[in-house]
Design a protein around this motif. Structure first.
Motif, PDB file in Angstrom:
ATOM      1  N   ASP A 126       0.813  -1.224   0.000  1.00 27.17           N
ATOM      2  CA  ASP A 126       0.000   0.000   0.000  1.00 27.17           C
ATOM      3  C   ASP A 126       0.846   1.274   0.000  1.00 27.17           C
ATOM      4  N   GLN A 127       2.143   1.125  -0.217  1.00 25.01           N
ATOM      5  CA  GLN A 127       2.998   2.316  -0.368  1.00 25.01           C
ATOM      6  C   GLN A 127       3.055   2.646  -1.866  1.00 25.01           C
ATOM      7  N   PRO A 128       2.399   3.683  -2.290  1.00 19.58           N
ATOM      8  CA  PRO A 128       2.319   3.931  -3.729  1.00 19.58           C
ATOM      9  C   PRO A 128       3.587   4.527  -4.348  1.00 19.58           C
ATOM     10  N   VAL A 129       4.472   5.060  -3.521  1.00 19.49           N
ATOM     11  CA  VAL A 129       5.625   5.788  -4.070  1.00 19.49           C
ATOM     12  C   VAL A 129       6.923   5.078  -3.718  1.00 19.49           C
ATOM     13  N   ARG A 130       7.735   4.850  -4.724  1.00 18.88           N
ATOM     14  CA  ARG A 130       9.059   4.272  -4.499  1.00 18.88           C
ATOM     15  C   ARG A 130      10.099   5.228  -5.068  1.00 18.88           C
ATOM     16  N   ILE A 131      11.085   5.548  -4.262  1.00 14.17           N
ATOM     17  CA  ILE A 131      12.074   6.548  -4.674  1.00 14.17           C
ATOM     18  C   ILE A 131      13.461   5.908  -4.622  1.00 14.17           C
ATOM     19  N   HIS A 132      14.153   5.962  -5.746  1.00 13.28           N
ATOM     20  CA  HIS A 132      15.509   5.411  -5.838  1.00 13.28           C
ATOM     21  C   HIS A 132      16.512   6.561  -5.915  1.00 13.28           C
ATOM     22  N   THR A 133      17.480   6.525  -5.020  1.00 12.64           N
ATOM     23  CA  THR A 133      18.460   7.622  -4.952  1.00 12.64           C
ATOM     24  C   THR A 133      19.899   7.124  -5.007  1.00 12.64           C
ATOM     25  N   LEU A 134      20.101   5.825  -4.835  1.00 13.36           N
ATOM     26  CA  LEU A 134      21.471   5.297  -4.791  1.00 13.36           C
ATOM     27  C   LEU A 134      21.905   4.945  -6.216  1.00 13.36           C
ATOM     28  N   GLY A 135      22.601   5.881  -6.823  1.00 16.94           N
ATOM     29  CA  GLY A 135      22.928   5.761  -8.245  1.00 16.94           C
ATOM     30  C   GLY A 135      21.999   6.680  -9.020  1.00 16.94           C
ATOM     31  N   ARG A 136      21.230   6.088  -9.913  1.00 17.96           N
ATOM     32  CA  ARG A 136      20.296   6.901 -10.693  1.00 17.96           C
ATOM     33  C   ARG A 136      19.101   7.300  -9.848  1.00 17.96           C
ATOM     34  N   PHE A 137      18.682   8.536 -10.027  1.00 15.49           N
ATOM     35  CA  PHE A 137      17.504   9.010  -9.301  1.00 15.49           C
ATOM     36  C   PHE A 137      16.246   8.643 -10.084  1.00 15.49           C
ATOM     37  N   GLY A 138      15.276   8.079  -9.414  1.00 18.55           N
ATOM     38  CA  GLY A 138      14.032   7.740 -10.093  1.00 18.55           C
ATOM     39  C   GLY A 138      12.882   7.615  -9.116  1.00 18.55           C
ATOM     40  N   ILE A 139      11.704   7.859  -9.618  1.00 15.20           N
ATOM     41  CA  ILE A 139      10.492   7.746  -8.787  1.00 15.20           C
ATOM     42  C   ILE A 139       9.484   6.890  -9.537  1.00 15.20           C
ATOM     43  N   ARG A 140       8.866   6.001  -8.802  1.00 13.25           N
ATOM     44  CA  ARG A 140       7.759   5.230  -9.371  1.00 13.25           C
ATOM     45  C   ARG A 140       6.525   5.482  -8.514  1.00 13.25           C
ATOM     46  N   VAL A 141       5.436   5.785  -9.189  1.00 14.14           N
ATOM     47  CA  VAL A 141       4.174   6.019  -8.485  1.00 14.14           C
ATOM     48  C   VAL A 141       3.190   4.961  -8.970  1.00 14.14           C
ATOM     49  N   ASN A 142       2.696   4.192  -8.015  1.00 14.38           N
ATOM     50  CA  ASN A 142       1.800   3.081  -8.341  1.00 14.38           C
ATOM     51  C   ASN A 142       2.391   2.184  -9.434  1.00 14.38           C
ATOM     52  N   GLY A 143       3.665   1.937  -9.320  1.00  8.84           N
ATOM     53  CA  GLY A 143       4.336   1.005 -10.222  1.00  8.84           C
ATOM     54  C   GLY A 143       4.794   1.597 -11.533  1.00  8.84           C
ATOM     55  N   GLY A 150      26.798   5.929  -5.307  1.00 12.71           N
ATOM     56  CA  GLY A 150      26.609   6.849  -4.190  1.00 12.71           C
ATOM     57  C   GLY A 150      25.244   7.537  -4.241  1.00 12.71           C
ATOM     58  N   PHE A 151      24.882   8.128  -3.115  1.00 13.62           N
ATOM     59  CA  PHE A 151      23.619   8.864  -3.026  1.00 13.62           C
ATOM     60  C   PHE A 151      23.599   9.996  -4.060  1.00 13.62           C
ATOM     61  N   LEU A 152      22.627   9.957  -4.940  1.00 17.36           N
ATOM     62  CA  LEU A 152      22.471  10.947  -6.009  1.00 17.36           C
ATOM     63  C   LEU A 152      23.779  11.147  -6.781  1.00 17.36           C
ATOM     64  N   ALA A 153      24.464  10.030  -7.009  1.00 18.90           N
ATOM     65  CA  ALA A 153      25.791  10.110  -7.611  1.00 18.90           C
ATOM     66  C   ALA A 153      25.773  10.678  -9.025  1.00 18.90           C
ATOM     67  N   ARG A 154      24.644  10.582  -9.689  1.00 16.65           N
ATOM     68  CA  ARG A 154      24.600  11.083 -11.072  1.00 16.65           C
ATOM     69  C   ARG A 154      23.962  12.459 -11.160  1.00 16.65           C
ATOM     70  N   GLU A 155      23.738  13.052 -10.013  1.00 20.82           N
ATOM     71  CA  GLU A 155      23.222  14.425  -9.963  1.00 20.82           C
ATOM     72  C   GLU A 155      24.392  15.362  -9.670  1.00 20.82           C
ATOM     73  N   PRO A 156      24.228  16.638  -9.972  1.00 18.23           N
ATOM     74  CA  PRO A 156      25.304  17.585  -9.649  1.00 18.23           C
ATOM     75  C   PRO A 156      25.600  17.587  -8.151  1.00 18.23           C
ATOM     76  N   VAL A 157      26.864  17.776  -7.829  1.00 16.42           N
ATOM     77  CA  VAL A 157      27.253  17.819  -6.408  1.00 16.42           C
ATOM     78  C   VAL A 157      26.704  19.087  -5.778  1.00 16.42           C
ATOM     79  N   ARG A 158      26.056  18.921  -4.658  1.00 18.09           N
ATOM     80  CA  ARG A 158      25.566  20.059  -3.875  1.00 18.09           C
ATOM     81  C   ARG A 158      26.030  19.844  -2.436  1.00 18.09           C
ATOM     82  N   PRO A 159      26.250  20.928  -1.702  1.00 20.60           N
ATOM     83  CA  PRO A 159      26.652  20.732  -0.301  1.00 20.60           C
ATOM     84  C   PRO A 159      25.661  19.858   0.466  1.00 20.60           C
ATOM     85  N   TRP A 160      24.376  19.973   0.141  1.00 12.72           N
ATOM     86  CA  TRP A 160      23.371  19.218   0.905  1.00 12.72           C
ATOM     87  C   TRP A 160      23.317  17.737   0.523  1.00 12.72           C
ATOM     88  N   ASN A 161      23.758  17.372  -0.673  1.00 18.55           N
ATOM     89  CA  ASN A 161      23.724  15.930  -0.967  1.00 18.55           C
ATOM     90  C   ASN A 161      25.056  15.245  -0.669  1.00 18.55           C
TER      91      ASN A 161
END
Lengths: 79, 277
Positions: B27-44, B169-180
């Motif tokens: 019953d969790q409709p949202v899946r968020i992937h951050t380790l490597g490529r960033f992606g979101i799946r909503v209801n599959g 790494g966490f958000l490894a394919r996103e630009p480096v930001r101090p917060w990530n």
């Protein structure tokens, strides 16, 4: 603001000054090698690593595709 | 920002199998992937976020996860994402982009605000970082309980699953930001520590092939970790694979010379000597 990552790979027992590691500028991803705390401080104090020239204690990390000559085992650093 | 959304495929199915075992509920409709490529799946279904205006709302979601996902101060997020904004502009930008993010994902109650703090509802979302850390914490707990053979197998199994989540790494394919950067480095460091600890447990129990798998993964993450080379050489030696052990030594020597301008330590040389005929 400047952001860096400092990774320490080797410490000499009994000599707190002898530290080997890499200083990485996170924005440019440029890396520089240091072989002492003084070298590390020098890199941080003088200029950003992206612009700093090689110094006696801190050297630009070479391209891994062009290996440096190896030193004898036990000396710690190459000749 | 490259929004490479996760597509269907064998690897994703494997990840989702583990996701199901470690925290994901149907019953969790949202899946968020951050380790490597960033992606979101909503209801599959992979979220179609390839449009330019989604950049900042998704960055807001990434920052929320980077800051811990729950009870994160609005001002902290706003100033991290709009550091140059003056006056109330950062918080106004936050409000606008939170609205866009909620509309983009379309799951009511997913992101809540209360008393100036923002949270991602863990009953509605599954995040790979959460599952990854939960697995590592579970291995820690088991390691504390016992170092016996039965526990070792369970620990190695859990750790294998954690490694499956850690594509990069966490958000490894996103630009480096101090917060990530902070979470990226913390997770990397934590994983390397676990590789050393659990590799040692595998060694202690004679599970040399598991130990080799762990150390090789560690060296993919950190090719300058001399300790991992040394343990890998020892593991090969126990399997009688002397040539692989010596090849590992050569790779260690090459990387240390090339990238750090140092030679292997006495400890590593001693292991090398034990591999020679």
């Amino acid at each position: 603001m400047e952001n860096y990552i400092v990774r320490v790979y080797r410490r000499e027992e009994g000599d707190p000054e002898a530290v080997v590691g890499v200083l990485e500028n996170v924005e440019t991803r440029q890396q520089r090698v240091f072989h002492s705390l003084r070298g590390l401080c020098g890199m941080l104090a003088c200029q950003p690593p992206s612009a700093a020239p090689a110094s006696p204690d801190g050297t630009q990390a070479p391209d891994p595709r062009t290996p440096e000559p190896l030193a004898d085992a036990g000396t710690g650093r190459p000749r | 920002m490259g929004l490479n959304l996760i597509q269907d495929g064998r690897h994703l199915r494997l990840l989702e199998t583990y996701a199901g075992r470690y925290g994901y509920k149907p019953d969790q409709p949202v899946r968020i992937h951050t380790l490597g490529r960033f992606g979101i799946r909503v209801n599959g279904r992979a979220l179609d976020a390839a449009r330019g205006r989604q950049h900042k709302p998704l960055e807001l979601l990434q920052a929320l996860i980077a800051f811990g996902s729950r009870g994160v101060a609005v001002e902290l997020l706003a100033h991290a994402l709009w550091p140059d904004a003056e006056g109330d502009a950062a918080v106004n930008n936050f409000d606008v982009n939170l609205h866009r993010l909620r509309r983009l994902i379309g799951v009511a109650g997913l992101i809540t605000t209360d008393g100036g703090r923002v949270s991602l509802d863990n009953t509605l979302a599954w995040v790979d970082v959460w599952a990854f850390e939960r697995l590592l914490n579970e291995t820690d707990r088991l390691l504390l309980l016992s170092r016996g053979r039965a526990v070792s197998k369970r620990v190695e199994h859990l750790f294998d699953q954690a490694l499956t989540f850690y594509q990069d790494g966490f958000l490894a394919r996103e630009p480096v930001r101090p917060w990530n950067l902070s979470l990226r480095e913390r997770l990397r460091s934590k994983l390397l520590r676990h590789i050393v600890d659990i590799g040692q447990v595998a060694e202690d129990n004679g599970h040399w092939r598991s130990a080799i798998r762990f150390y090789r993964k560690g060296l993919e993450i950190e090719p300058l970790a001399e300790e991992l080379y040394r343990h890998l050489m020892i593991s090969y030696r126990h399997l009688g694979q002397y040539a692989e052990g010596l090849a590992t030594y050569q790779r260690c020597r090459h990387n240390l010379a090339t990238l750090l301008q140092i030679v292997p330590s006495k400890e590593t040389e001693a292991v090398r000597a034990s591999l020679l005929p």
